[in-house]
Scaffold this motif. Structure first.
Motif: not given
Length: 240
Positions: A190-208, A218-223
């Motif tokens: 991930d660029r800058g450590g969290r660029t795409t992470f933020d775009v996909y509204k991730a809250e923590r890792t792992p995030w799917i 069609h799905y966002l959330g923890e595994y």
């Protein structure tokens, strides 16, 4: 007795999963019987009913209806937990039900991948951190799902994110991690450590995130193994 019947009917609807009807009956109860002993309980049940109604509509792919419910809830409640939960879901709905955002990542290997390159396939995007044992477990489970469903148009992508450090992961360490877990699908840093992470509204890792053949998220959330597996099968049109 009429008040008790109306309240009980509203509660029964909620327990049966008919959330909109339950909320409607309980709101009618409050309007017709102000000051009733069950007023506070009804108000709390209405909040819960609206939240569960929104969640069920998200699960059914009724994203616009869910946005409407949550937006109305955000305007009418000051309950801190409900406000925080509602804001988080509204943030996810900026991505859910909409075309998948592009990935800003530095890819391992000579051939980079992209949302466009995987158009027409069902894609699981896993935001992972090699320092997390749970990320490794999820990455291995997705590898197994890829072997099971790959011939039917399923692909995985892992994006290594470090949201706390806010710096890009070391490539050599990521390569070693991927080899340790036997991962064969595309892996990006991930660029800058969290660029795409933020775009996909991730809250923590792992995030799917799960992207359908239509290119929509069609799905966002923890595994959750059962939930993710079922959703993948739905998107692959195994389930009717």
């Amino acid at each position: 007795r009429k008040a008790e019947f109306t309240f009980t009917l509203g509660l029964a609807y909620l327990m049966d999963g008919a959330y909109a009807k339950g909320v409607e009956r309980l709101e009618g109860f409050l309007a017709e019987h102000p000051g009733h002993a069950e007023t506070a309980r009804a108000e709390n049940l209405i909040l819960q009913g609206k939240v569960f109604d929104a969640l069920s509509r998200i699960d059914a792919g009724e994203y616009d209806q869910a946005r409407t419910i949550l937006a109305g809830l955000a305007e009418t409640t000051s309950e801190p937990q409900v406000v925080a939960f509602t804001e988080a879901l509204l943030g996810q709905l900026e991505v859910l039900g909409r075309p998948a955002p592009a990935w800003a990542a530095r890819w391992l290997g000579e051939t980079p991948t992209s949302v466009k390159a995987l158009d027409g396939e069902v894609v699981a995007v896993a935001f992972v951190n090699p320092d997390s044992a749970q990320s490794g477990e999820v990455a291995r489970r997705l590898e197994a799902l890829r072997k099971e469903h790959g011939a039917n148009g399923f692909e995985n992508v892992a994006i290594v994110s470090q949201p706390n450090d806010q710096q890009e992961a070391d490539e050599a360490e990521v390569r070693a991690w991927a080899e340790t877990h036997g991962l064969t699908y595309p892996i990006g840093i991930d660029r800058g450590g969290r660029t795409t992470f933020d775009v996909y509204k991730a809250e923590r890792t792992p995030w799917i995130a799960l992207i359908g053949r239509d290119g929509v998220v069609h799905y966002l959330g923890e595994y959750d193994e059962a939930e993710v597996s079922n959703k993948i099968e739905q998107l692959l049109e195994y389930a009717n």
